[in-house]
Design a protein around this motif. Structure first.
Motif, PDB file in Angstrom:
ATOM      1  N   LEU A  84       0.811  -1.229   0.000  1.00 43.40           N
ATOM      2  CA  LEU A  84       0.000   0.000   0.000  1.00 43.40           C
ATOM      3  C   LEU A  84       0.841   1.276   0.000  1.00 43.40           C
ATOM      4  N   TYR A  85       1.938   1.286   0.765  1.00 46.60           N
ATOM      5  CA  TYR A  85       2.718   2.521   0.889  1.00 46.60           C
ATOM      6  C   TYR A  85       3.948   2.538  -0.014  1.00 46.60           C
ATOM      7  N   LYS A  86       4.060   1.532  -0.892  1.00 47.62           N
ATOM      8  CA  LYS A  86       5.163   1.554  -1.865  1.00 47.62           C
ATOM      9  C   LYS A  86       4.781   2.438  -3.042  1.00 47.62           C
ATOM     10  N   SER A  87       5.804   3.029  -3.716  1.00 48.68           N
ATOM     11  CA  SER A  87       5.520   3.920  -4.841  1.00 48.68           C
ATOM     12  C   SER A  87       4.958   3.140  -6.020  1.00 48.68           C
ATOM     13  N   PRO A  88       4.161   3.812  -6.842  1.00 50.16           N
ATOM     14  CA  PRO A  88       3.685   3.168  -8.072  1.00 50.16           C
ATOM     15  C   PRO A  88       4.872   2.802  -8.967  1.00 50.16           C
ATOM     16  N   THR A  89       4.681   1.856  -9.874  1.00 47.56           N
ATOM     17  CA  THR A  89       5.770   1.387 -10.732  1.00 47.56           C
ATOM     18  C   THR A  89       6.032   2.336 -11.898  1.00 47.56           C
ATOM     19  N   GLU A  90       4.962   2.730 -12.601  1.00 47.09           N
ATOM     20  CA  GLU A  90       5.145   3.547 -13.811  1.00 47.09           C
ATOM     21  C   GLU A  90       4.413   4.874 -13.764  1.00 47.09           C
ATOM     22  N   ALA A  91       3.210   4.857 -13.222  1.00 51.18           N
ATOM     23  CA  ALA A  91       2.392   6.078 -13.217  1.00 51.18           C
ATOM     24  C   ALA A  91       2.662   6.868 -11.936  1.00 51.18           C
ATOM     25  N   ASP A  92       1.931   7.972 -11.749  1.00 47.22           N
ATOM     26  CA  ASP A  92       2.058   8.745 -10.516  1.00 47.22           C
ATOM     27  C   ASP A  92       1.161   8.195  -9.419  1.00 47.22           C
ATOM     28  N   ASN A  93       0.166   7.411  -9.825  1.00 50.43           N
ATOM     29  CA  ASN A  93      -0.782   6.843  -8.866  1.00 50.43           C
ATOM     30  C   ASN A  93      -0.914   5.348  -9.114  1.00 50.43           C
ATOM     31  N   LYS A  94      -1.623   4.676  -8.203  1.00 48.33           N
ATOM     32  CA  LYS A  94      -1.922   3.272  -8.455  1.00 48.33           C
ATOM     33  C   LYS A  94      -3.343   2.948  -8.004  1.00 48.33           C
ATOM     34  N   GLU A 120      -8.934   6.193   4.663  1.00 45.76           N
ATOM     35  CA  GLU A 120      -7.844   7.141   4.478  1.00 45.76           C
ATOM     36  C   GLU A 120      -6.762   6.538   3.589  1.00 45.76           C
ATOM     37  N   PRO A 121      -7.019   6.479   2.298  1.00 47.18           N
ATOM     38  CA  PRO A 121      -6.010   5.887   1.413  1.00 47.18           C
ATOM     39  C   PRO A 121      -4.798   6.805   1.298  1.00 47.18           C
ATOM     40  N   PRO A 122      -3.602   6.242   1.068  1.00 44.32           N
ATOM     41  CA  PRO A 122      -2.449   7.096   0.771  1.00 44.32           C
ATOM     42  C   PRO A 122      -2.784   7.976  -0.440  1.00 44.32           C
ATOM     43  N   GLU A 123      -2.114   9.128  -0.535  1.00 42.59           N
ATOM     44  CA  GLU A 123      -2.474  10.116  -1.555  1.00 42.59           C
ATOM     45  C   GLU A 123      -2.483   9.588  -2.982  1.00 42.59           C
ATOM     46  N   ASP A 124      -1.579   8.637  -3.256  1.00 42.87           N
ATOM     47  CA  ASP A 124      -1.454   8.177  -4.644  1.00 42.87           C
ATOM     48  C   ASP A 124      -2.234   6.885  -4.910  1.00 42.87           C
ATOM     49  N   VAL A 125      -3.180   6.574  -4.050  1.00 36.73           N
ATOM     50  CA  VAL A 125      -3.903   5.304  -4.199  1.00 36.73           C
ATOM     51  C   VAL A 125      -5.384   5.527  -4.478  1.00 36.73           C
ATOM     52  N   MET A 126      -5.924   4.701  -5.396  1.00 36.47           N
ATOM     53  CA  MET A 126      -7.371   4.666  -5.601  1.00 36.47           C
ATOM     54  C   MET A 126      -7.858   3.239  -5.352  1.00 36.47           C
TER      55      MET A 126
END
Ligand SMILES: [Zn+2]
Length: 299
Positions: free
Chosen positions: A105-115, A139-145
């Motif tokens: 959940l808190y790891k960065s996306p691989t290619e895009a800005d979000n995941k 409360e999802p992390p900012e880059d998560v949907m």
């Protein structure tokens, strides 16, 4: 426009388009009702909006063309994570959720800005799993949907539903309707494939069983119109919406735009004649006889 499919309620279409235009797409979303194909299609559109590398400036309106959009459409984007059952089971387990979601959940996306984390058949998730997801969904992390696709919203806990933005996609089909719906789609796909292959015999074979069924002829014609629209969209580089990508691409590779328009016109005639209660034999003749000459234009 997002969520363009006709059967989607206007309120839903307006809400989604307003949110993407203002770059305010909610992070925890539920797509409820409609057919499975429609839910999948809308999920792809939302994933594109979340991941697009070149949205219209200041918005989340996806371009449909960039590498991210293309990968989402092809179902190969690494930042769309479908939570799937493992170990030969049919339903997702709490361990699957831990390994596929919570640990990443808190790891960065691989290619895009979000995941995007996608739950297909969310109505089959056990209450235990739904409870385990509560906090992340709230409360999802900012880059998560989070994207929950469900047929029967009643099967989901109200505590979960209340934390999601719901986009209803229309009436859920009954089991009987779903079977009919699948039969129509399958027949339309087979007819499209027959048209693409130039195989008149298969075309005849596939249209014949509809002889006594006016409603099925009309629905099949309507589905063929959607496939042909997609074939035309493929020629002009627009997005495919019918959920029958393979058949649309086959048609696009074999017919130019004027020939595709002829197929569409023939199917429009079936739909309007069926609505006017035309004789079923006449309809069937119209179905096969108007398609056969178009086949001569096949590349
Ligand atoms: Zn894009």
């Amino acid at each position: 426009m997002m969520f363009a499919a006709q059967e989607i309620p206007d309120d839903t279409r307006r809400a989604v388009n307003a949110a993407t235009a203002r770059s305010r797409l909610p992070q925890s979303v539920m797509l409820s009702g409609g057919s499975q194909a429609l839910r999948e299609q809308c999920a792809k559109e939302l994933c594109m909006a979340a991941l697009c590398a070149a949205p219209a400036p200041g918005t989340q309106i996806p371009c449909g063309q960039c590498h991210c959009c293309r990968k989402v459409l092809a179902g190969t984007h690494p930042d769309v994570m479908r939570i799937l059952p493992t170990g030969g089971r049919k339903t997702v387990s709490i361990r699957d959720v831990r390994e596929q979601l919570q640990e990443t959940l808190y790891k960065s996306p691989t290619e895009a800005d979000n995941k995007v984390y996608l739950f297909d058949g969310a109505d089959a998730l056990s209450p235990q799993i739904q409870n385990a997801l509560l906090k992340s969904v709230e409360e999802p992390p900012e880059d998560v949907m989070f994207l929950f696709l469900c047929e029967q919203r009643e099967s989901m806990l109200t505590t979960v539903i209340s934390r999601l933005t719901e986009y209803p996609l229309g009436d859920t089909l009954s089991a009987g309707q779903r079977e009919e719906d699948e039969a129509v789609t399958a027949t339309a796909k087979e007819i499209a494939a027959a048209l693409a292959s130039g195989d008149e015999y298969t075309l005849m074979l596939k249209t014949a069983p509809m002889a006594k069924n006016r409603a099925m002829m009309a629905q099949t014609a309507a589905q063929l119109i959607r496939i042909v629209r997609d074939a035309l969209a493929e020629h002009s580089g627009a997005r495919l919406l019918s959920g029958c990508d393979r058949e649309a691409l086959l048609l696009a590779s074999r017919y130019d735009a004027p020939a595709l328009m002829e197929i569409k016109a023939a199917m429009d005639r079936i739909v309007s004649n069926a609505a006017a209660n035309a004789n079923e034999n006449l309809l069937l003749t119209l179905f096969s006889c108007s398609l056969a000459p178009v086949m001569k234009q096949r590349k």
